[in-house]
Write a protein that holds these residues in place. Structure first.
Motif, PDB file in Angstrom:
ATOM      1  N   UNK A 156       0.827  -1.204   0.000  1.00  0.00           N
ATOM      2  CA  UNK A 156       0.000   0.000   0.000  1.00  0.00           C
ATOM      3  C   UNK A 156       0.863   1.256   0.000  1.00  0.00           C
ATOM      4  N   UNK A 157       1.938   1.241   0.777  1.00  0.00           N
ATOM      5  CA  UNK A 157       2.822   2.400   0.844  1.00  0.00           C
ATOM      6  C   UNK A 157       3.525   2.626  -0.491  1.00  0.00           C
ATOM      7  N   UNK A 158       4.010   1.571  -1.115  1.00  0.00           N
ATOM      8  CA  UNK A 158       4.697   1.707  -2.401  1.00  0.00           C
ATOM      9  C   UNK A 158       3.762   2.251  -3.475  1.00  0.00           C
ATOM     10  N   UNK A 159       2.543   1.748  -3.522  1.00  0.00           N
ATOM     11  CA  UNK A 159       1.574   2.232  -4.503  1.00  0.00           C
ATOM     12  C   UNK A 159       1.212   3.696  -4.247  1.00  0.00           C
ATOM     13  N   UNK A 176      13.083   4.913   1.973  1.00  0.00           N
ATOM     14  CA  UNK A 176      12.453   3.774   2.657  1.00  0.00           C
ATOM     15  C   UNK A 176      12.252   2.612   1.697  1.00  0.00           C
ATOM     16  N   UNK A 177      11.770   2.913   0.490  1.00  0.00           N
ATOM     17  CA  UNK A 177      11.469   1.861  -0.479  1.00  0.00           C
ATOM     18  C   UNK A 177      12.733   1.139  -0.921  1.00  0.00           C
ATOM     19  N   UNK A 178      13.792   1.902  -1.181  1.00  0.00           N
ATOM     20  CA  UNK A 178      15.000   1.328  -1.776  1.00  0.00           C
ATOM     21  C   UNK A 178      15.974   0.731  -0.758  1.00  0.00           C
ATOM     22  N   UNK A 179      15.949   1.220   0.485  1.00  0.00           N
ATOM     23  CA  UNK A 179      16.981   0.827   1.434  1.00  0.00           C
ATOM     24  C   UNK A 179      16.477   0.070   2.645  1.00  0.00           C
TER      25      UNK A 179
END
Length: 307
Positions: A156-159, A176-179
């Protein structure tokens, strides 16, 4: 005497800047060596890469933190900012000095105008914070809605980040998404806290941490956070509307004083202008009157800003 004065106001600031740059260069070299020695002593097989050392050198610097909040993350930003502040203060003061021909005014205006870049920096930080917080509320709304529909928090956060319109917010959350899978959730948020000043982001982090520790879904907790932020925004709008009346009243008093001065000057056959703008002592008095009024407006704005 004037040549000596010009020597002091031109040569001394230049020497100061050169000395500051030299000390800064020496300091960074010493810190660089210190980090290498400590790393070799602690790990004996690994040396931190240069970029990480630069972050460690500047992470505790107060001005460096403010510059990072404003988006200036390159090495040496602090000293560039100091040079800009000194240069702006001197240039603006030279202009006023040629008009007033007063050394006292020149000294005070140099100090005052040197603060203007800092005020502009704080304005940038505030603008970035407002942009980020507005987008963060949208992300929380989307994440909450998707979690209630059965979507996991990570997905949900990525979208939500992908559909975000703010480039600043995307850049922050991409950390946050990448690391996250590399350095962990806590370290990711620490890096995010270093590049954006946002209390809402810290509350969001605490909500996630509490939700994970409690186990299972925490969409209800996010729903309460969303409602809290929405109520906070409504209260902020009400406070802003109320404080505008105070600011308008202040400006009306200043305008009344200005028109009173014009009428008194006309009634006294232009004697006020002759004193305040035609004599050295009068120019100094008028300068401090303007400074005092500006200081009063500044204090009034601080008092009417309710967080």
């Amino acid at each position: 005497m004037d040549n000596l004065f010009l020597f002091f106001i031109i040569i001394i600031p230049i020497l100061f800047v050169v000395l500051a740059l030299s000390l800064y260069s020496f300091y960074t070299k010493m810190q660089y060596k210190k980090i290498i020695i400590n790393t070799l002593a602690n790990t004996n097989n690994k040396i931190l890469d240069k970029n990480k050392m630069e972050v460690n050198i500047h992470s505790d610097n107060w001005l460096g933190k403010k510059l990072k909040f404003a988006g200036f993350t390159k090495k040496g930003s602090e000293f560039v900012f100091v040079i800009i502040s000194i240069g702006f203060g001197l240039l603006a003061s030279f202009f006023i000095y040629f008009i007033t021909n007063s050394k006292v005014i020149f000294i005070f205006t140099t100090l005052i105008f040197a603060l203007f870049p800092y005020l502009f920096l704080m304005k940038i930080i505030k603008s970035r914070e407002e942009e980020f917080n507005f987008s963060l509320k949208e992300i929380i709304d989307k994440v909450t809605s998707m979690m209630k529909s059965g979507v996991g928090f990570e997905q949900a956060l990525k979208k939500s980040i992908l559909t975000c319109k703010s480039k600043l917010t995307k850049d922050v959350f991409n950390i946050y998404v990448n690391e996250k899978s590399i350095i962990g959730e806590d370290k990711c948020f620490e890096k995010m806290f270093n590049i954006i000043e946002s209390k809402e982001l810290r509350i969001f982090y605490l909500t996630i941490s509490i939700g994970r520790k409690s186990g299972g879904k925490f969409s209800n907790t996010l729903e309460k956070l969303r409602q809290t932020l929405q109520d906070q925004g409504e209260i902020k709008q009400e406070i802003t509307s109320s404080t505008k009346e105070i600011k308008v009243g202040t400006y009306m008093i200043i305008a009344l004083t200005f028109f009173t001065y014009i009428m008194m000057n006309n009634a006294l056959d232009n004697s006020l202008n002759a004193h305040f703008f035609g004599s050295d002592i009068g120019k100094i008095q008028m300068f401090f009157i303007i400074v005092w009024v500006a200081f009063g407006i500044f204090i009034n704005n601080l008092l009417t800003k309710i967080k």
